[in-house]
Design a protein around this motif. Structure first.
Motif, PDB file in Angstrom:
ATOM      1  N   ALA A   1      40.366 -92.041  68.429  1.00 15.35           N
ATOM      2  CA  ALA A   1      39.505 -93.123  67.936  1.00 15.35           C
ATOM      3  C   ALA A   1      39.841 -94.429  68.649  1.00 15.35           C
ATOM      4  O   ALA A   1      38.937 -95.172  69.075  1.00 15.35           O
ATOM      5  CB  ALA A   1      39.672 -93.283  66.430  1.00 15.35           C
ATOM      6  N   LEU A   2      41.121 -94.708  68.807  1.00 14.21           N
ATOM      7  CA  LEU A   2      41.538 -95.947  69.479  1.00 14.21           C
ATOM      8  C   LEU A   2      41.075 -95.967  70.932  1.00 14.21           C
ATOM      9  O   LEU A   2      40.656 -97.009  71.452  1.00 14.21           O
ATOM     10  CB  LEU A   2      43.069 -96.093  69.401  1.00 14.21           C
ATOM     11  N   THR A   3      41.137 -94.816  71.590  1.00 20.04           N
ATOM     12  CA  THR A   3      40.651 -94.721  72.971  1.00 20.04           C
ATOM     13  C   THR A   3      39.167 -95.073  73.052  1.00 20.04           C
ATOM     14  O   THR A   3      38.740 -95.852  73.919  1.00 20.04           O
ATOM     15  CB  THR A   3      40.869 -93.293  73.508  1.00 20.04           C
ATOM     16  N   TYR A   4      38.377 -94.525  72.133  1.00 14.41           N
ATOM     17  CA  TYR A   4      36.941 -94.794  72.137  1.00 14.41           C
ATOM     18  C   TYR A   4      36.644 -96.261  71.838  1.00 14.41           C
ATOM     19  O   TYR A   4      35.795 -96.885  72.479  1.00 14.41           O
ATOM     20  CB  TYR A   4      36.241 -93.914  71.104  1.00 14.41           C
ATOM     21  N   PHE A   5      37.342 -96.819  70.835  1.00 14.28           N
ATOM     22  CA  PHE A   5      37.110 -98.221  70.480  1.00 14.28           C
ATOM     23  C   PHE A   5      37.500 -99.149  71.638  1.00 14.28           C
ATOM     24  O   PHE A   5      36.822-100.144  71.897  1.00 14.28           O
ATOM     25  CB  PHE A   5      37.902 -98.596  69.230  1.00 14.28           C
ATOM     26  N   THR A   6      38.580 -98.809  72.332  1.00 15.22           N
ATOM     27  CA  THR A   6      39.022 -99.632  73.462  1.00 15.22           C
ATOM     28  C   THR A   6      38.009 -99.578  74.603  1.00 15.22           C
ATOM     29  O   THR A   6      37.677-100.602  75.210  1.00 15.22           O
ATOM     30  CB  THR A   6      40.409 -99.158  73.949  1.00 15.22           C
ATOM     31  N   ASP A   7      37.505 -98.370  74.894  1.00 15.48           N
ATOM     32  CA  ASP A   7      36.468 -98.233  75.923  1.00 15.48           C
ATOM     33  C   ASP A   7      35.221 -99.037  75.543  1.00 15.48           C
ATOM     34  O   ASP A   7      34.607 -99.709  76.383  1.00 15.48           O
ATOM     35  CB  ASP A   7      36.087 -96.756  76.097  1.00 15.48           C
ATOM     36  N   ALA A   8      34.837 -98.956  74.261  1.00 14.81           N
ATOM     37  CA  ALA A   8      33.651 -99.682  73.795  1.00 14.81           C
ATOM     38  C   ALA A   8      33.845-101.190  73.934  1.00 14.81           C
ATOM     39  O   ALA A   8      32.928-101.911  74.347  1.00 14.81           O
ATOM     40  CB  ALA A   8      33.350 -99.319  72.340  1.00 14.81           C
ATOM     41  N   LEU A   9      35.044-101.674  73.604  1.00 14.08           N
ATOM     42  CA  LEU A   9      35.305-103.114  73.694  1.00 14.08           C
ATOM     43  C   LEU A   9      35.159-103.613  75.128  1.00 14.08           C
ATOM     44  O   LEU A   9      34.581-104.683  75.372  1.00 14.08           O
ATOM     45  CB  LEU A   9      36.707-103.427  73.165  1.00 14.08           C
TER      46      LEU A   9
ATOM     47  N   ALA B   1      47.538-105.003  65.111  1.00 19.17           N
ATOM     48  CA  ALA B   1      46.446-104.962  64.134  1.00 19.17           C
ATOM     49  C   ALA B   1      46.066-106.374  63.692  1.00 19.17           C
ATOM     50  O   ALA B   1      44.877-106.727  63.648  1.00 19.17           O
ATOM     51  CB  ALA B   1      46.858-104.131  62.923  1.00 19.17           C
ATOM     52  N   ARG B   2      47.052-107.191  63.357  1.00 19.19           N
ATOM     53  CA  ARG B   2      46.787-108.553  62.903  1.00 19.19           C
ATOM     54  C   ARG B   2      46.036-109.348  63.969  1.00 19.19           C
ATOM     55  O   ARG B   2      45.062-110.059  63.671  1.00 19.19           O
ATOM     56  CB  ARG B   2      48.096-109.260  62.550  1.00 19.19           C
ATOM     57  N   GLN B   3      46.473-109.229  65.207  1.00 21.73           N
ATOM     58  CA  GLN B   3      45.854-109.979  66.306  1.00 21.73           C
ATOM     59  C   GLN B   3      44.368-109.629  66.442  1.00 21.73           C
ATOM     60  O   GLN B   3      43.509-110.523  66.556  1.00 21.73           O
ATOM     61  CB  GLN B   3      46.600-109.675  67.607  1.00 21.73           C
ATOM     62  N   ASN B   4      44.040-108.340  66.401  1.00 23.65           N
ATOM     63  CA  ASN B   4      42.652-107.913  66.599  1.00 23.65           C
ATOM     64  C   ASN B   4      41.780-108.199  65.376  1.00 23.65           C
ATOM     65  O   ASN B   4      40.618-108.606  65.518  1.00 23.65           O
ATOM     66  CB  ASN B   4      42.614-106.421  66.948  1.00 23.65           C
ATOM     67  N   ILE B   5      42.322-107.981  64.181  1.00 23.25           N
ATOM     68  CA  ILE B   5      41.537-108.260  62.970  1.00 23.25           C
ATOM     69  C   ILE B   5      41.225-109.746  62.877  1.00 23.25           C
ATOM     70  O   ILE B   5      40.114-110.140  62.495  1.00 23.25           O
ATOM     71  CB  ILE B   5      42.289-107.764  61.715  1.00 23.25           C
TER      72      ILE B   5
ATOM     73  N   TYR C   1      36.727-105.254  68.068  1.00 21.87           N
ATOM     74  CA  TYR C   1      38.038-105.845  67.763  1.00 21.87           C
ATOM     75  C   TYR C   1      38.512-105.401  66.372  1.00 21.87           C
ATOM     76  O   TYR C   1      39.681-105.056  66.171  1.00 21.87           O
ATOM     77  CB  TYR C   1      37.964-107.368  67.802  1.00 21.87           C
ATOM     78  N   HIS C   2      37.572-105.427  65.422  1.00 23.83           N
ATOM     79  CA  HIS C   2      37.959-105.081  64.048  1.00 23.83           C
ATOM     80  C   HIS C   2      38.414-103.635  63.949  1.00 23.83           C
ATOM     81  O   HIS C   2      39.449-103.329  63.328  1.00 23.83           O
ATOM     82  CB  HIS C   2      36.781-105.312  63.096  1.00 23.83           C
ATOM     83  N   LYS C   3      37.661-102.705  64.571  1.00 27.25           N
ATOM     84  CA  LYS C   3      38.046-101.292  64.479  1.00 27.25           C
ATOM     85  C   LYS C   3      39.355-101.020  65.223  1.00 27.25           C
ATOM     86  O   LYS C   3      40.173-100.208  64.779  1.00 27.25           O
ATOM     87  CB  LYS C   3      36.917-100.417  65.021  1.00 27.25           C
ATOM     88  N   ILE C   4      39.566-101.703  66.346  1.00 25.14           N
ATOM     89  CA  ILE C   4      40.844-101.544  67.061  1.00 25.14           C
ATOM     90  C   ILE C   4      41.988-102.017  66.172  1.00 25.14           C
ATOM     91  O   ILE C   4      43.048-101.379  66.082  1.00 25.14           O
ATOM     92  CB  ILE C   4      40.814-102.324  68.395  1.00 25.14           C
ATOM     93  N   GLY C   5      41.772-103.152  65.489  1.00 22.71           N
ATOM     94  CA  GLY C   5      42.802-103.656  64.585  1.00 22.71           C
ATOM     95  C   GLY C   5      43.048-102.703  63.431  1.00 22.71           C
ATOM     96  O   GLY C   5      44.198-102.422  63.066  1.00 22.71           O
TER      97      GLY C   5
ATOM     98  N   ALA D   1      38.439-110.614  65.230  1.00 26.47           N
ATOM     99  CA  ALA D   1      37.155-110.177  64.677  1.00 26.47           C
ATOM    100  C   ALA D   1      36.691-111.139  63.590  1.00 26.47           C
ATOM    101  O   ALA D   1      35.520-111.547  63.564  1.00 26.47           O
ATOM    102  CB  ALA D   1      37.293-108.759  64.108  1.00 26.47           C
ATOM    103  N   ARG D   2      37.613-111.530  62.699  1.00 31.81           N
ATOM    104  CA  ARG D   2      37.233-112.430  61.602  1.00 31.81           C
ATOM    105  C   ARG D   2      36.746-113.774  62.132  1.00 31.81           C
ATOM    106  O   ARG D   2      35.746-114.330  61.649  1.00 31.81           O
ATOM    107  CB  ARG D   2      38.419-112.635  60.656  1.00 31.81           C
ATOM    108  N   ASP D   3      37.435-114.304  63.140  1.00 30.96           N
ATOM    109  CA  ASP D   3      37.024-115.591  63.721  1.00 30.96           C
ATOM    110  C   ASP D   3      35.611-115.503  64.296  1.00 30.96           C
ATOM    111  O   ASP D   3      34.806-116.436  64.162  1.00 30.96           O
ATOM    112  CB  ASP D   3      38.012-116.014  64.804  1.00 30.96           C
TER     113      ASP D   3
END
Length: 719
Positions: free
Chosen positions: A216-224, A256-260, A240-244, A263-265
């Motif tokens: 899942a992380l591989t796919y989310f990273t490719d998508a980002l 996780a904190r950095q990416n979440i 960013y949110h899903k990676i986090g 996303a929130r910002d």
């Protein structure tokens, strides 16, 4: 008199010229107005994509004002669509639905089918976010029907992505995976990087739900990476949110904190309150992981309060689950059970079975903590039933099959990128060599005239330095070539052919069967519309063939003999079916014969021929001995409802053929059972099982053909 006539003609000519000129001016003005409106619409979309919602709203308002001034119904409808899309970006679903319904009315008035399809799709997504999944699917399929008629592949891929998201929320992971895979293939074919990113993102989410966090992380990273290139602010924030979130599940709290937070910002920037609270919920889970339970509790209670106020139902289910976890860790078991009860009640209303299962799992833990063993066991049973429904072995096999296809497409994408990098490396290497030659020639020309010895010294130094750089670039290029070769080897491993028998496999069927089904369906649709006469040679027959007692062959004579028998079976299938038909190894000793464009009345003839082809001639074994063998066959004809416009997908056809095969097996084997026609179109897309077929037969909803002496000789699976 002649003068007056001549003068009158001249005057009439002048009036005609003047009137025609006015029409030309009006037409040009209208054209300029339409161009201006189209430009405004593009600006609204671009501002929204960049996350500049204040500008997007201002432009949408201006677009609506000018569309109303022009009294152009189509442009007014388009302005409503853009305003609704802005509402969607801000999670204002009620306003979005209201505007989209008005847009649909206008598009229907002027018979703008593309505008209708866009609005249907967007309204489907509104209902998806409002957790009204059946209605969401209805609008998605309305949009898909139009896009298929106009062959808009970009739009069709987007619809498949939307369908996949809805089906995933309903717990139908197999169907969701297939929908996202279709979207991935289409976008790969169209070289649409943004579409590929969306498909990978959604496939990654399914892998996340199934607990495969690494993939899942591989796919989310490719998508980002692709989202950053496309520049769509909301998609970037989602990735960013899903990676986090996945990193949080894997224990990488800092990442996780950095990416979440990123996303929130971004959600704050685009003023999307539902998505902001989505990120807040993830941040609350992060605080819980760090042991900051009171902070986590306050944060998630705020999310729950706002989700209730704004009717964010799906988010509310997730929030109840997290609130229950936090209360459990704080030893507040009564509060935990209260949150669990509310979450399950809402999840049942929304038919979100995955969420029901994980809430029941949490309930088990709470009851165990309270030493309420009977309640814990009852909750565990409910969880087990839900898990079995969501993840039975057939569905897992189907999802794994889709996953293999996804990896195939994803590997193609990687190869393209590697080839581009290789081309850049080659160009860089050639440029380095060119500059090396130029520099060396210049040095020789200049310094030979001045200081020959000094020039030779400088030449040697530069030559060594540049040679080292060229060698380094050459090594890098060789590394890229090795990566390419490895990628090609991996692609070869994911083929469309069964290695043992040499016939096609499931992946082949997934890619080609829909084209034939659509052709057959269109023929019958034209017949129902009165455009053509009764279709001939337009049916498709799906035969499922299974060797009887095949396990005994492997047990008594060894797997080498079993493999040899399967190879001989495929040869006999080839003798019965035509070259234009599809022969597919479905799995183990099960095979599919897809007979293309034939009359359904011939299905029984082919079924009997196949039965006799197996039982009339012994099968050779590895030790050159021979044994007699039989098979059982189930079949179904497409379209199953030839007298209605009801469409049926190919997986349902296979399920129907499989149910008939079970009936043949349970009726003593060495026989065939088939569905020649479904008489009640309402059952065409219902869940298929041998029990269901038995009920349909009792209520005279299907017409069965069989090789037994009478219908009473057919037995049905009752387990």
């Amino acid at each position: 008199m002649s003068f007056l006539l001549s003068g009158g003609s001249t005057f009439l000519f002048f009036l005609s010229w003047l009137f025609g000129g006015c029409l030309i001016v009006q037409s040009a003005h209208a054209q300029l107005s339409d161009n201006r409106l189209s430009e405004l619409q593009s600006q609204v979309s671009q501002a929204r994509k960049q996350g500049d919602m204040a500008n997007a709203d201002q432009l949408a308002k201006l677009f609506m004002q000018q569309a109303q001034q022009s009294k152009n119904t189509g442009m007014i409808a388009s302005a409503l669509y853009e305003q609704a899309s802005n509402n969607m970006a801000r999670n204002q679903y009620e306003s979005a639905a209201e505007r989209l319904n008005h847009a649909i009315e206008d598009f229907q008035t002027i018979d703008d089918r593309i505008g209708l399809a866009k609005s249907y799709r967007q309204l489907g997504m509104v209902h998806r976010y409002q957790a009204n999944y059946p209605l969401a699917l209805e609008y998605m399929y309305l949009a898909l029907q139009i896009y298929q008629q106009v062959q808009d592949l970009n739009a069709i891929s987007g619809i498949h992505n939307g369908l996949g998201v809805i089906l995933e929320k309903m717990g139908q992971y197999e169907e969701a995976s297939q929908a996202h895979h279709k979207a991935l293939q289409l976008n790969r074919q169209l070289d649409d990087q943004s579409g590929v990113a969306s498909a990978l993102y959604n496939l990654g989410d399914i892998r996340r739900v199934m607990g495969d966090y690494e993939l899942a992380l591989t796919y989310f990273t490719d998508a980002l990476k692709m989202d950053l290139t496309a520049g769509d602010a909301k998609n970037i924030a989602y990735s960013y949110h899903k990676i986090g979130f996945v990193n949080l599940q894997m224990g990488n709290v800092a990442v996780a904190r950095q990416n979440i937070q990123k996303a929130r910002d971004m959600f704050v920037q685009i003023e999307a309150p539902r998505d902001i609270d989505w990120a807040n919920a993830s941040m609350a889970e992060l605080l819980m992981t760090e042991g900051k339970l009171e902070e986590a509790k306050q944060l998630i209670e705020g999310v729950i309060s706002r989700a209730i106020a704004n009717n964010y139902k799906s988010l509310l289910v997730d929030a109840y689950h997290l609130a229950g976890q936090i209360a459990f860790r704080m030893d507040q078991t009564s509060l935990a059970l209260e949150h669990i009860d509310k979450g399950i009640e809402l999840a049942q209303v929304l038919n979100e079975q995955f969420d029901q299962a994980r809430l029941e799992k949490l309930r088990v833990k709470v009851h165990l903590k309270n030493d309420a063993l009977a309640e814990a066991f009852a909750a565990l049973q409910r969880q087990k039933q839900l898990d079995d429904k969501l993840m039975n072995s057939r569905r897992l096999d189907a999802i794994a099959n889709v996953q293999a296809q996804v990896e195939f497409v994803r590997r193609e994408q990687q190869i393209d990128l590697l080839e581009k990098e290789k081309a850049l490396q080659q160009a860089s290497l050639q440029q380095q060599e060119l500059w090396r030659n130029i520099i060396i020639s210049g040095i020789i020309a200049a310094f030979v005239l001045i200081f020959l010895l000094y020039g030779r010294y400088v030449q040697r130094r530069l030559n060594a330095n540049l040679s080292e750089q060229v060698q380094l670039r050459t090594l890098e290029l060789e590394a890229k070539n090795k990566q390419l070769q490895q990628a090609y080897r991996e692609m070869e491993a994911i083929s469309l052919t069964d290695k043992l028998t040499g016939i096609k496999n499931r992946r082949f069927l997934e890619q080609y069967i829909n084209t034939d089904l659509q052709k057959s369906y269109r023929t019958y649709t034209d017949f129902h519309a009165g455009k053509i006469e009764q279709p001939l040679q337009s049916d498709i027959i799906v035969f499922m063939i299974d060797m009887d007692n095949f396990k005994d062959i492997n047990d008594k004579y060894g797997h080498a003999s079993g493999d040899l028998v399967l190879k001989q079976l495929t040869q006999r299938m080839a003798n019965v079916f035509r070259e234009s038909d599809y022969l597919v190894r479905w799995g183990g000793e099960e095979f599919l014969g897809i007979v293309r464009f034939i009359d359904r009345k011939d299905a029984v003839i082919l079924a009997q021929r196949m039965l006799e082809a197996v039982r009339q001639m012994p099968f050779l074994l590895a030790d050159n001995s021979a044994i007699d063998q039989t098979c059982s066959i189930g079949f179904v004809c497409y379209p199953p409802c030839p007298n209605s416009s009801q469409e049926t997908d190919w997986l349902t056809l296979v399920a129907m053929a499989d149910a008939c095969l079970y009936a043949a097996k349970y009726s003593g084997k060495n026989c065939w059972v088939g569905i020649e026609e479904v008489l009640d179109s309402t059952i065409c897309n219902q869940t298929v099982s041998p029990q269901a077929l038995n009920q349909w037969l009792d209520f005279e909803q299907i017409r069965i053909r069989h090789s037994k002496d009478s219908i009473d000789d057919i037995k049905w699976l009752n387990e």
